[in-house]
Structures are given as C-alpha cells and as structure tokens.
Enzyme design. Structure first.
Site, PDB file in Angstrom:
ATOM      1  N   ASP A 105       0.819  -1.217   0.000  1.00 50.37           N
ATOM      2  CA  ASP A 105       0.000   0.000   0.000  1.00 50.37           C
ATOM      3  C   ASP A 105       0.856   1.272   0.000  1.00 50.37           C
ATOM      4  O   ASP A 105       1.933   1.299   0.590  1.00 50.37           O
ATOM      5  CB  ASP A 105      -0.904  -0.023   1.252  1.00 50.37           C
ATOM      6  CG  ASP A 105      -1.996   1.022   1.163  1.00 50.37           C
ATOM      7  OD1 ASP A 105      -2.279   1.527   0.060  1.00 50.37           O
ATOM      8  OD2 ASP A 105      -2.577   1.347   2.222  1.00 50.37           O
ATOM      9  N   ASN A 115     -10.703  -3.473  -6.002  1.00 48.18           N
ATOM     10  CA  ASN A 115      -9.949  -2.519  -6.823  1.00 48.18           C
ATOM     11  C   ASN A 115     -10.575  -2.256  -8.198  1.00 48.18           C
ATOM     12  O   ASN A 115     -10.220  -1.285  -8.871  1.00 48.18           O
ATOM     13  CB  ASN A 115      -8.490  -2.976  -7.007  1.00 48.18           C
ATOM     14  CG  ASN A 115      -7.634  -2.792  -5.775  1.00 48.18           C
ATOM     15  OD1 ASN A 115      -6.659  -3.510  -5.567  1.00 48.18           O
ATOM     16  ND2 ASN A 115      -7.974  -1.823  -4.925  1.00 48.18           N
ATOM     17  N   GLU A 166       0.598 -12.639  13.011  1.00 53.52           N
ATOM     18  CA  GLU A 166       1.055 -11.414  13.665  1.00 53.52           C
ATOM     19  C   GLU A 166       0.935 -10.281  12.646  1.00 53.52           C
ATOM     20  O   GLU A 166       1.126 -10.489  11.436  1.00 53.52           O
ATOM     21  CB  GLU A 166       2.527 -11.562  14.093  1.00 53.52           C
ATOM     22  CG  GLU A 166       2.748 -12.630  15.131  1.00 53.52           C
ATOM     23  CD  GLU A 166       2.058 -12.316  16.456  1.00 53.52           C
ATOM     24  OE1 GLU A 166       2.001 -11.125  16.827  1.00 53.52           O
ATOM     25  OE2 GLU A 166       1.570 -13.262  17.104  1.00 53.52           O
TER      26      GLU A 166
HETATM   27  C1  FPP Z   1      -2.336   0.081  -3.106  1.00 57.42           C
HETATM   28  O1  FPP Z   1      -1.740   1.341  -3.132  1.00 57.42           O
HETATM   29  C2  FPP Z   1      -1.745  -0.720  -4.172  1.00 57.42           C
HETATM   30  C3  FPP Z   1      -2.453  -1.337  -5.150  1.00 57.42           C
HETATM   31  C4  FPP Z   1      -3.909  -1.294  -5.240  1.00 57.42           C
HETATM   32  C5  FPP Z   1      -1.766  -2.066  -6.222  1.00 57.42           C
HETATM   33  C6  FPP Z   1      -0.533  -2.814  -5.828  1.00 57.42           C
HETATM   34  C7  FPP Z   1       0.154  -3.227  -7.057  1.00 57.42           C
HETATM   35  C8  FPP Z   1       1.466  -3.212  -7.274  1.00 57.42           C
HETATM   36  C9  FPP Z   1       2.478  -2.870  -6.267  1.00 57.42           C
HETATM   37  C10 FPP Z   1       2.040  -3.524  -8.598  1.00 57.42           C
HETATM   38  C11 FPP Z   1       1.421  -4.643  -9.335  1.00 57.42           C
HETATM   39  C12 FPP Z   1       2.018  -5.925  -9.031  1.00 57.42           C
HETATM   40  C13 FPP Z   1       2.446  -6.807  -9.943  1.00 57.42           C
HETATM   41  C14 FPP Z   1       2.760  -8.172  -9.505  1.00 57.42           C
HETATM   42  C15 FPP Z   1       2.644  -6.464 -11.329  1.00 57.42           C
HETATM   43  P1  FPP Z   1      -2.651   2.626  -3.417  1.00 57.42           P
HETATM   44  O2  FPP Z   1      -2.631   2.893  -4.868  1.00 57.42           O
HETATM   45  O3  FPP Z   1      -4.002   2.418  -2.830  1.00 57.42           O
HETATM   46  O4  FPP Z   1      -1.869   3.733  -2.652  1.00 57.42           O
HETATM   47  P2  FPP Z   1      -2.494   5.003  -1.928  1.00 57.42           P
HETATM   48  O5  FPP Z   1      -3.244   4.476  -0.738  1.00 57.42           O
HETATM   49  O6  FPP Z   1      -1.292   5.792  -1.560  1.00 57.42           O
HETATM   50  O7  FPP Z   1      -3.374   5.705  -2.922  1.00 57.42           O
END
Ligand code: FPP
Length: 260
Positions: A36, A84, A223
């Site tokens: 995140d 998402n 944990e």
């Molecule tokens: C949450 O951060 C993150 C996600 C919803 C996506 C996570 C995906 C990746 C790290 C890359 C994809 C992975 C692969 C395997 C290709 P956010 O966008 O909600 O962050 P914020 O809370 O700061 O807005």
C-alpha cells in the site's frame, strides 16, 4: 570487524544505529505484504498514480531478494483486490498492463533467485489474457524451490470463503459429504491454495492499520506489523525492523505457551 560480520549488522545500523544479529532473528515461514501507498508515493513526486504502481512493482522484486536472503519460504503480496475494480478505468488498465509485462520482464531474476510464482484469487474471473499470464508464469517456474511468491490478484478474503462454501455445498448436494462432516480442516482444504501454510506475519506499510479483506481465513492467527513507509520505499531496513518485532512476539495460538 570481518566482512561477513559486517553484513550481519549492516541494514539497520545505517538508519537507526541499532545492531541486529541476524542469527537471532525468528524467520516466518510465510510472510504476507499489503503493498500500500503507491498512489501517495507518486503524488509526493507529482507523478501519475500509475508511476507509483510501477515503482511498487519494482519494489516487489527487491522484497523477493530480501526475503530470499532471510530464507523465508512463502511470500504473498496483495496486488489487486476484488474491490480494486471500482478504481478509475485508467488505473485498472495500468495495473493490468503492469501485470502482463511483469512476469516476463523479471523472469530471469526470479529464475536466478529460485523463485516459484503462484497466484491466489478469483483467477477464473479475470480476462483471458491475464489468466494466460498466470498459467505461463506458474508453469514456467514450478521447478524452482528456494522460495514461492504468491501474487494475490482479483483476491478478496470474503470471496475466497464464499467460494470454498460453494464448493462444500456442491459436495453436500451430490452426497459426497454430509454437512456435519465439515470441519475447519476440510474448509481450509477448499480455499484457493490449501497446500500453503497460513501466513505467520502480515505487514502493511503506508500508515494504514487494517487488513482490508486480505487472507481473512488464513490470517486468523497471523502477527500484524505496520509501518509508515510507503510501499515503493519499503526496503531491507523496514523488513529487518519487522522481523525484529516478529522475533519478540509470543505466539500462543490461543494457548498459554508457544506451540507449533
Ligand atoms: C495500493 O496502493 C496498491 C495497489 C492497489 C496495487 C498494488 C500493485 C502493485 C504494487 C504492482 C502490481 C504488481 C504486480 C505483480 C505487477 P494505493 O494505490 O491504494 O496507494 P495510496 O493508498 O497511496 O493511494
């Protein structure tokens, strides 16, 4: 100090001036991470959110290396949740594109590190090209044994539980089992990856302190460890800090002394 002793202490000492003797760390068999903070990381740099996800995906490669260093056997990462899909179409599209590129691009490094790739989630509910990426990455890496990277994609803990319940209901309906035979073990064996041990430790960076529908069943006794660092910046120092905290935890699993 010899070179090997120095590497033993190097990570933490750079930032917080605390020495860590890695040989004293308790190492989880299964670590799970909620990646995140990509959006906030990008915003701080006045970049589009997709750049944050790209930086987050790059950091996943570092996490794998760092977990390999500590001998962690399973690492599950939350890459795309069933919730998402409600993000703007452009962001969903960027995440899907990143996913399609990722496993081919990093395959040589994953091979070098001996990392098997598996997926968890409602994979059948994904577009066919994404399902094909999953099949290819799983098939091409199944000979690797050093560590397993499990990517949770189109994953929701509640959906996983509902789908397990549906499978059991079908078995009851067909007469294969009766409802009073259903145990926790049988339920677990109908989840997405029944052969994978439950996560010992769940880490969430970025300052949020909740598990957001991640590994709801499997994480019942995990944990939890939270960090303010945003996911793209979460490196070896933060992982080591989490392992130091985990080492100090007394896991009782509802009993009085540590079991398992
Ligand atoms: C949450 O951060 C993150 C996600 C919803 C996506 C996570 C995906 C990746 C790290 C890359 C994809 C992975 C692969 C395997 C290709 P956010 O966008 O909600 O962050 P914020 O809370 O700061 O807005």
């Amino acid at each position: 100090m010899s070179a090997s002793e120095e590497s033993k202490f190097s990570f933490f000492s750079r930032k917080k001036n605390v020495q860590v003797d890695e040989s004293k760390l308790k190492i989880p068999t299964h670590l799970a991470v909620i990646m995140d903070g990509n959006g906030r990381w990008a915003k701080k740099r006045m970049l589009p959110r997709s750049a944050g996800h790209r930086a987050g995906a790059d950091n996943l490669k570092n996490l794998c290396k760092n977990c390999g260093h500590y001998g962690i056997k399973y690492v599950t990462v939350y890459a795309f949740s069933t919730e998402n899909w409600s993000r703007p179409e452009s962001e969903v599209h960027a995440l899907m594109e990143l996913f399609v590129e990722y496993f081919d691009r990093y395959d040589p490094e994953l091979e070098q590190e001996g990392i098997r790739v598996r997926f968890t989630g409602d994979i059948a509910g994904l577009p066919e090209n994404i399902q094909e990426v999953c099949r290819r990455a799983e098939e091409g890496s199944k000979h690797r044994t050093r560590m397993t990277l499990i990517v949770a994609f189109n994953y929701g803990g509640r959906r996983e539980i509902v789908q397990a319940a549906q499978k059991l209901a079908e078995k009851v309906k067909s007469g294969e089992i009766s409802s009073d035979e259903i145990t926790e073990e049988m339920f677990s064996s109908n989840l997405y990856l029944p052969d994978v041990p439950d996560p010992d430790l769940i880490i969430r960076p970025s300052g949020e302190e909740r598990t957001s529908n991640f590994l709801v069943w499997e994480g019942a006794y995990s944990e939890l460890w939270f960090s303010d660092v945003l996911w793209p910046d979460f490196g070896m120092e933060e992982l080591t800090e989490a392992l130091v905290a985990y080492t100090a935890r007394d896991r009782r699993f509802g009993g009085l002394t540590e079991q398992k």
